[in-house]
Design an enzyme around this catalytic site. Sequence first.
Site, PDB file in Angstrom:
ATOM      1  NE  ARG A   1      -3.923  -2.227   1.857  1.00  0.00           N
ATOM      2  CZ  ARG A   1      -4.720  -2.556   0.859  1.00  0.00           C
ATOM      3  NH1 ARG A   1      -4.898  -1.731  -0.147  1.00  0.00           N
ATOM      4  NH2 ARG A   1      -5.369  -3.716   0.860  1.00  0.00           N
ATOM      5  CG  ASP A   2       1.545   5.497  -2.393  1.00  0.00           C
ATOM      6  OD1 ASP A   2       1.722   6.370  -1.513  1.00  0.00           O
ATOM      7  OD2 ASP A   2       2.046   5.570  -3.520  1.00  0.00           O
ATOM      8  CB  ILE A   3       3.069   5.738   3.047  1.00  0.00           C
ATOM      9  CG1 ILE A   3       4.078   6.559   2.263  1.00  0.00           C
ATOM     10  CG2 ILE A   3       3.621   4.381   3.451  1.00  0.00           C
ATOM     11  CD1 ILE A   3       5.303   6.965   3.069  1.00  0.00           C
TER      12      ILE A   3
ATOM     13  CG  ASN B   1       4.255   8.428 -12.493  1.00  0.00           C
ATOM     14  OD1 ASN B   1       3.467   8.617 -13.402  1.00  0.00           O
ATOM     15  ND2 ASN B   1       3.903   8.467 -11.226  1.00  0.00           N
TER      16      ASN B   1
ATOM     17  CD  GLU C   1       6.569  11.768  -5.531  1.00  0.00           C
ATOM     18  OE1 GLU C   1       6.542  11.088  -4.484  1.00  0.00           O
ATOM     19  OE2 GLU C   1       5.712  12.614  -5.803  1.00  0.00           O
ATOM     20  CB  VAL C   2      10.917   5.877  -5.570  1.00  0.00           C
ATOM     21  CG1 VAL C   2      11.922   4.813  -5.146  1.00  0.00           C
ATOM     22  CG2 VAL C   2      10.290   6.548  -4.349  1.00  0.00           C
TER      23      VAL C   2
ATOM     24  CG  HIS D   1       7.155   2.831  -8.401  1.00  0.00           C
ATOM     25  ND1 HIS D   1       8.346   3.479  -8.696  1.00  0.00           N
ATOM     26  CD2 HIS D   1       6.249   3.801  -8.147  1.00  0.00           C
ATOM     27  CE1 HIS D   1       8.157   4.789  -8.609  1.00  0.00           C
ATOM     28  NE2 HIS D   1       6.887   5.016  -8.284  1.00  0.00           N
TER      29      HIS D   1
ATOM     30  CG  HIS E   1       1.664   4.644  -8.964  1.00  0.00           C
ATOM     31  ND1 HIS E   1       1.771   5.204  -7.715  1.00  0.00           N
ATOM     32  CD2 HIS E   1       2.785   4.995  -9.645  1.00  0.00           C
ATOM     33  CE1 HIS E   1       2.906   5.876  -7.642  1.00  0.00           C
ATOM     34  NE2 HIS E   1       3.544   5.760  -8.797  1.00  0.00           N
TER      35      HIS E   1
END
Length: 114
Positions: free
Chosen positions: A28-30, A86, A94-95, A99, A101
């Site tokens: 889960r995304d924080i 992304n 961002e990372v 990944h 989403h």
Amino acid sequence: MDCLFCRIVSGEIPATLVRETDTTLAFRDITPKAASHILVITKEHYADVATLAQADAKLAGEVLETAAIVAEHEGLVADGFRVIFNTGEYAGQEVSHVHAHVLGGEPLGPMLAK
């Protein structure tokens, strides 16, 4: 090892796991952007989806397979969901670890908004 997602894979940083395979991890995304927002990553480090696709097409397929299974388990299939990668600064990555989403559980609106 300064990659956030590699540290999650190693267990150094905790995450709320949704699914794990030999090659992928879903959690889960924080800072969720939808009612259901799960990240699917490779356990092996690749900077982005373009790098992954060129280096290991089979593993890229496994990421998509995990995303589809997660969407099904989250009950997102009937109403629809998005899978977003992304890649790079302009896309908002961002990372620097590939990944996907997986987003759903509510109307998501237009693909892009200006």
